[in-house]
Scaffold this motif. Structure first.
Motif: not given
Lengths: 468, 101
Positions: A161-175, A182-189, A206-209
């Motif tokens: 539906f999109v090539p990329v999306a933003l998520g937020s990760d507090t305990g793994g919520s992106i990864r 089956g997609v790539v997810g990254f939580k920054p420093t 919390d971090q956005i990635g």
């Protein structure tokens, strides 16, 4: 299409921005009823922006690095003038009064915000089943969960539906949802990306990635959204460097594999898929060093004391006064209580009560302060481990995606899904999940974690794997 | 620890009501989770504060007012659940009894 493909079309003139956006909107319109990735699609705005960008391109004007790239935003990041509900009934009518920094930066880069994606309520969940606005299904197998809490964003990318999306990760919520879809997810420093305009869940985690089909696209978005923000005092004064991905040789790379990652918690078939993925680095000259970190066994317990404590504090702001859904009550106390009773879902109530308990007199020392000390100990042990290894690798999740409803009634079983991901949030270090195989078609994720500030290195290592 | 006795106080502090029908399951879930996190009690850890920043650096900004624009102000006012005719936020009084003289 990847971001690179899209930008190439624009450069060659083989597609207009409007054609690209129309294509994605049509796909969302035809298929999202069945998946539920989006809470709201900004159709008219996206088309208007697309036309503007085409006109500017026609006039030969300079355009931003993501010009005409559609991107979806998790429903807990403010987009000015649009409803931002955090997946909660209590904010179902809240109109964002400013742009979050990440959205402001994406707009400055001429990206097109195509809609807001579904999520567990206030990011509290691992399956995107607690949203007030309905569940999201895993596009790979629609009888299964996409993971959470950024399940809508993961599903939006996985479904094309999109090539990329933003998520937020507090305990793994992106990864975690990235791994299950089956997609790539990254939580920054922690501190690499501004949290200004992100609804706070647990502020020290919390971090956005980005979530994308490949690491290159994730890095392209990170270059735009990352960097110091004077409006976020936890944002680092120096930007975390992100040069172009190089995929240098991995010869001599020291990979730490904590033995705690491969114990009774993990599905044995999944364990072998992940080990095979790590072996690919070894085949190219990397070295595995077994790492013993017994403190990791207590990581989830630390997380489920500190996170609810911070969440309960952050959610105090929903007080029926200045914004949001308001229920009837004859006094201020009655009104606040009625609003929060009717506005919050069960998982939120559970976590807020837990948080209130661990912070209450008589228990704060035994629970909260103990967990805070333990967290600092974990951070120090992880930092020490990086003296001997360059990166830690292991599974992102202990299982593949489970059936819808399967874990919904057993919170503790659900929480165990985050057993490997909470570590990076506790320690404030960057972590990447990349697809590394499947079990009967259900995706498996490989997780890479590095020292604070090693974001570029992790993305490079992920990119290297993708080129195999 | 008798969580059942404390639940009402916790709910009062948390600012919501718990229906009788929800109570039993809620207690069961909380006891299960607290039972899991109990393992922290067995950890021998020196008491220490958490160092928040993964990377050290000074992120303070100058303490200067950055006033809202008229459109930002209006957006905030439009979100008020109730307001007076002159754009003041309207809410129940905090003191719900008369002050004695």
């Amino acid at each position: 299409m990847t971001i690179k493909d899209i930008l190439k079309h624009y450069e060659e003139g083989s597609m207009t921005t409007r054609q690209v956006v129309d294509g994605y909107l049509e796909k969302i319109g035809n298929e999202d009823t069945d998946i539920g990735a989006f809470v709201e699609v900004f159709e008219a705005d996206a088309r208007l922006q697309a036309d503007e960008i085409d006109a500017r391109r026609e006039r030969g004007e300079d355009l931003g690095p993501l010009a005409g790239v559609p991107i979806a935003i998790k429903d807990n990041m403010l987009v000015m003038g649009k409803v931002a509900s955090g997946g909660s009934r209590i904010l179902e009518n809240y109109n964002a009064t400013y742009n979050s920094t990440v959205v402001e930066r994406l707009k400055s880069a001429d990206a097109i915000i195509i809609g807001r994606t579904n999520m567990d309520e206030f990011a509290s969940g691992s399956s995107t089943e607690t949203s007030h606005f309905g569940i999201t299904k895993n596009p790979i197998d629609k009888t299964r969960v996409p993971g959470g809490s950024s399940g809508g964003s993961a599903a939006a990318v996985a479904a094309g539906f999109v090539p990329v999306a933003l998520g937020s990760d507090t305990g793994g919520s992106i990864r975690q949802p990235a791994s299950l879809c089956g997609v790539v997810g990254f939580k920054p420093t922690y501190g690499a990306v501004s949290r200004f305009g992100l609804m706070a869940m647990a502020s020290s985690f919390d971090q956005i990635g980005p979530m994308a089909m490949n690491v290159d696209d994730a890095a392209a978005v990170l270059r735009v959204i990352g960097g110091h923000d004077p409006q976020d005092s936890t944002s680092h004064s120096e930007d975390v460097a992100l040069p172009e991905l190089a995929s240098d040789s991995v010869k001599g790379l020291k990979i730490g594999v904590p033995k705690q990652f491969f114990n009774e918690n993990i599905d044995p078939v999944l364990a072998s898929v992940v080990k095979e993925a790590i072996d690919k680095y070894v085949a190219a000259g990397a070295e595995i060093i077994e790492v013993d970190l017994p403190i990791l066994e207590s990581a989830l317990a630390m997380y489920y004391v500190i996170m609810p404590a911070e969440l309960s504090s952050n959610l105090n702001r929903y007080d029926a006064l200045q914004y949001g859904r308001v229920s009837a009550g004859e006094t201020i106390n009655a009104q606040v209580k009625a609003t929060r009773t009717e506005g919050f879902g069960n998982e939120i109530k559970r976590r807020v009560l837990l948080g209130t308990f661990v912070l209450s007199a008589g228990y704060v020392d035994a629970y909260y302060k103990k967990a805070v000390s333990a967290r600092q100990e974990l951070r120090e042990k992880i930092e020490e481990s990086f003296a001997d290894v360059d990166v830690l690798m292991g599974p992102t999740t202990p299982t593949v995606a489970w059936k819808l409803g399967e874990k919904f009634d057993d919170p503790l079983t659900m929480y165990l899904a985050d057993i490997y991901t909470v570590i990076a949030n506790l320690a404030g270090i960057p972590a990447l999940s990349i697809p590394c195989g499947d079990i009967e078609g259900l995706p498996v994720g490989l997780q890479l974690m590095g020292p604070a500030g090693s974001d570029a290195k992790l993305l490079d290592l992920g990119h290297w794997y993708e080129q195999l | 620890m008798n969580l059942n006795k404390q639940l009402d106080t916790l709910a009062e502090l948390a600012g919501f009501n718990i229906a009788d029908s929800e109570r039993e399951q809620l207690l069961k879930d909380m006891e299960s989770i607290l039972g899991y996190v109990e393992q922290l009690q067995d950890m021998e850890v020196e008491s220490k504060p958490f160092v928040r920043d993964a990377i050290k650096g000074d992120s303070h900004r100058d303490d200067l007012v950055d006033p809202a624009s008229e459109s930002e102000r209006q957006a905030v006012l439009d979100n008020f659940p109730a307001k007076t005719s002159d754009d003041l936020l309207e809410a129940h009084g905090v003191l719900d009894h008369k002050l004695s003289k």
